[in-house]
Write a protein that holds these residues in place. Structure first.
Motif, PDB file in Angstrom:
ATOM      1  N   THR A 129       0.836  -1.195   0.000  1.00  0.00           N
ATOM      2  CA  THR A 129       0.000   0.000   0.000  1.00  0.00           C
ATOM      3  C   THR A 129       0.873   1.249   0.000  1.00  0.00           C
ATOM      4  O   THR A 129       2.059   1.202   0.326  1.00  0.00           O
ATOM      5  CB  THR A 129      -0.930   0.024   1.232  1.00  0.00           C
ATOM      6  N   SER A 130       0.244   2.357  -0.382  1.00  0.00           N
ATOM      7  CA  SER A 130       0.902   3.660  -0.359  1.00  0.00           C
ATOM      8  C   SER A 130      -0.194   4.687  -0.068  1.00  0.00           C
ATOM      9  O   SER A 130      -1.283   4.328   0.363  1.00  0.00           O
ATOM     10  CB  SER A 130       1.597   3.938  -1.697  1.00  0.00           C
ATOM     11  N   GLY A 131       0.086   5.951  -0.295  1.00  0.00           N
ATOM     12  CA  GLY A 131      -0.937   6.966  -0.075  1.00  0.00           C
ATOM     13  C   GLY A 131      -0.691   7.829   1.130  1.00  0.00           C
ATOM     14  O   GLY A 131      -1.437   8.780   1.380  1.00  0.00           O
ATOM     15  N   GLY A 144      -4.834  -8.736  11.835  1.00  0.00           N
ATOM     16  CA  GLY A 144      -4.192  -8.635  10.537  1.00  0.00           C
ATOM     17  C   GLY A 144      -4.094  -7.225   9.995  1.00  0.00           C
ATOM     18  O   GLY A 144      -3.413  -6.982   8.990  1.00  0.00           O
ATOM     19  N   SER A 145      -4.780  -6.279  10.625  1.00  0.00           N
ATOM     20  CA  SER A 145      -4.654  -4.887  10.211  1.00  0.00           C
ATOM     21  C   SER A 145      -3.366  -4.290  10.792  1.00  0.00           C
ATOM     22  O   SER A 145      -2.697  -4.914  11.621  1.00  0.00           O
ATOM     23  CB  SER A 145      -5.873  -4.079  10.642  1.00  0.00           C
ATOM     24  N   LYS A 146      -3.049  -3.071  10.362  1.00  0.00           N
ATOM     25  CA  LYS A 146      -1.786  -2.463  10.745  1.00  0.00           C
ATOM     26  C   LYS A 146      -1.996  -0.990  11.064  1.00  0.00           C
ATOM     27  O   LYS A 146      -2.901  -0.352  10.536  1.00  0.00           O
ATOM     28  CB  LYS A 146      -0.763  -2.606   9.600  1.00  0.00           C
ATOM     29  N   ASP A 161      -6.472  -6.579   4.397  1.00  0.00           N
ATOM     30  CA  ASP A 161      -6.200  -6.771   2.975  1.00  0.00           C
ATOM     31  C   ASP A 161      -5.434  -5.578   2.386  1.00  0.00           C
ATOM     32  O   ASP A 161      -5.442  -5.354   1.178  1.00  0.00           O
ATOM     33  CB  ASP A 161      -7.487  -7.023   2.189  1.00  0.00           C
ATOM     34  N   ASN A 162      -4.771  -4.823   3.277  1.00  0.00           N
ATOM     35  CA  ASN A 162      -3.808  -3.776   2.901  1.00  0.00           C
ATOM     36  C   ASN A 162      -4.426  -2.578   2.183  1.00  0.00           C
ATOM     37  O   ASN A 162      -3.799  -1.958   1.325  1.00  0.00           O
ATOM     38  CB  ASN A 162      -2.674  -4.377   2.067  1.00  0.00           C
ATOM     39  N   ARG A 163      -5.628  -2.208   2.564  1.00  0.00           N
ATOM     40  CA  ARG A 163      -6.241  -0.975   2.076  1.00  0.00           C
ATOM     41  C   ARG A 163      -6.057   0.128   3.110  1.00  0.00           C
ATOM     42  O   ARG A 163      -6.305  -0.082   4.296  1.00  0.00           O
ATOM     43  CB  ARG A 163      -7.726  -1.197   1.790  1.00  0.00           C
TER      44      ARG A 163
END
Length: 472
Positions: A129-131, A144-146, A161-163
């Protein structure tokens, strides 16, 4: 040819000694241009000093010896009567720094489709991911989130899911960030997070006076996140306000936990002498109980005036901190120009800055001529030229079994990922396993066994993924 060489050297010596400016005030770039450059290009009699090829020994000590004592049979004069020991040491560092220039500037940022082969494993780099703008640290939540901190203050949530969530966490501590350092920095979960929900933050705390000038110091808080809100905040460490400074440099800081203790770093804030001053928090690694109380067995607990949380001192600007399964504390530390370090951190020890160092000032002025002294600790590894180490993890996952227990060091300047193997508290193996992905700000072993990297130029979260086939 040799006569011409001697004439060039004598002319340079005469030129530098007859300047109106005192020799001691010259920076290393001026000294190099006047004494070294004319004889040390690729086409000159002395050969290039940038290519890493040395005829008379390429270690720091051997280069220093050649400069100081000369190489008579090749016409190189001794500079011991012209330059101080500090200046000769500075020239060695300056040469080392020149060696790295080309490799740093030629790095590639897009290697996502490449299979990379290293000594023990083959892998690919996967962008997740980026942003965000200036990310600093990452923490992994049980679902599982960050969580990712950003220099300007926000804490971002990234889904499993890396959003990237478009709404930052609200009501987080206000930070001071005037550049180039400070702001919101490290984030870490309490080891028993699933039971207590505590999340720890390291940041530049402070205020602005009526003239608009900022006063700041590294601080640690803990709190919880609920419904996108930062709540239940408690102070873990906040220094006396007399130690808040206008400097925007060298906050240091990482957080690590071990057996009920929290360790964290405060840089020397750009004032070198503060690292040796035990009456100040600057340039120190601290050890507290995870609730902020002071352990009774800390090394300076009985000494008046000394902050009781200090665990070690003599640090410049560490930005990597981790603890292994044997409770050994390791840190990476930014040197000045040259002299970056990987250290084993021990109770009450002095790590030498600025009395001993392998680096020089960024303005080219020497710091010291000595790199070791009795009563001061030596790094397990030092990097000259500088790599600007940032982020440190010990790999304890299962996806890369041949890297088990190795340390991984991120790099800002060199844009590299270094692997170090430590046995019996000594580095026995080193390898650069990744190069050309941007400035690596944080390095973590994820709970899923992947190695995660957070880069700030470009700003993105990536991870190393095993690849079974070489060259695919």
């Amino acid at each position: 040819m040799k006569l011409q060489f001697y004439f060039t050297v004598i002319f340079s010596l005469t030129s530098i000694l007859t300047r109106s400016q005192e020799l001691s005030q010259l920076n290393v770039e001026d000294i190099y241009k006047n004494l070294c450059a004319s004889c040390h290009t690729s086409s000159a009699i002395g050969g290039s000093l940038k290519d890493g090829k040395w005829k008379y020994g390429g270690s720091d000590e051997e280069i220093l010896h050649s400069i100081k004592n000369g190489i008579t049979e090749k016409g190189m004069v001794a500079y011991s009567s012209v330059l101080t020991d500090e200046q000769i040491r500075a020239i060695v560092v300056y040469i080392r720094e020149m060696e790295s220039t080309d490799s740093v500037e030629s790095t590639e940022l897009d290697i996502s489709d490449k299979v990379l082969e290293t000594r023990y494993h083959t892998f690919k780099v996967e962008t997740l991911t980026s942003g965000f703008r200036t990310p600093w640290s990452i923490a992994f939540l049980p679902d599982g989130s960050k969580l990712i901190t950003e220099r300007l203050g926000p804490i971002h949530l990234i889904s499993s899911d890396n959003r990237l969530d478009s709404i930052p966490i609200k009501n987080t501590p206000k930070v001071i960030f005037d550049g180039p350092e400070g702001g919101m920095m490290d984030i870490a979960l309490h080891p028993d997070y699933e039971k207590n929900g505590w999340i720890y933050l390291a940041f530049a705390d402070g205020w602005r006076d009526e003239m608009g000038k900022s006063w700041s110091q590294t601080a640690i808080v803990r709190g919880r996140i609920r419904d996108h809100q930062w709540i239940d905040q408690e102070w873990i460490y906040k220094s006396d306000l007399k130690f808040y400074m206008q400097s925007g440099a060298h906050y240091g800081t990482r957080i690590a936990f071990d057996d009920g203790y929290i360790y964290f770093v405060i840089g020397e804030r750009g004032v070198m002498g503060h690292a040796q001053d035990l009456n100040r928090p600057n340039g120190k690694i601290f050890r507290l109980h995870d609730d902020g109380s002071i352990p009774k067995d800390n090394p300076f607990i009985e000494t008046p005036e000394i902050p009781k949380g200090i665990w070690s001192y003599g640090h410049r600007n560490p930005q990597g901190l981790t603890i292994d399964s044997n409770h050994n504390v390791y840190a990476t530390e930014h040197g000045a120009q040259g002299g970056d370090e990987f250290n084993l951190i021990q109770k009450g020890k002095n790590y030498g800055w600025p009395i001993i160092t392998h680096g020089i000032n960024y303005n080219g002025q020497p710091i010291t001529s000595i790199t070791e002294k009795e009563g001061m600790e030596q790094p397990l590894v030092h990097w000259t030229p500088s790599i600007a180490p940032c982020g440190l993890t010990q790999y304890i996952g299962s996806l890369f079994p041949n890297w088990q227990n190795d340390f991984f060091v991120g790099s800002l300047r060199a844009q590299e990922l270094h692997r170090l193997r430590v046995i019996n508290k000594k580095v026995v193996d080193q390898e650069i396993i990744l190069k050309g992905i941007g400035r690596i700000r944080d390095v973590r072993t994820g709970p899923d066994g992947y190695i995660y990297l957070l880069t700030d130029e470009p700003a993105r979260l990536i991870r190393l993924v095993p690849s079974e086939k070489k060259g695919e």
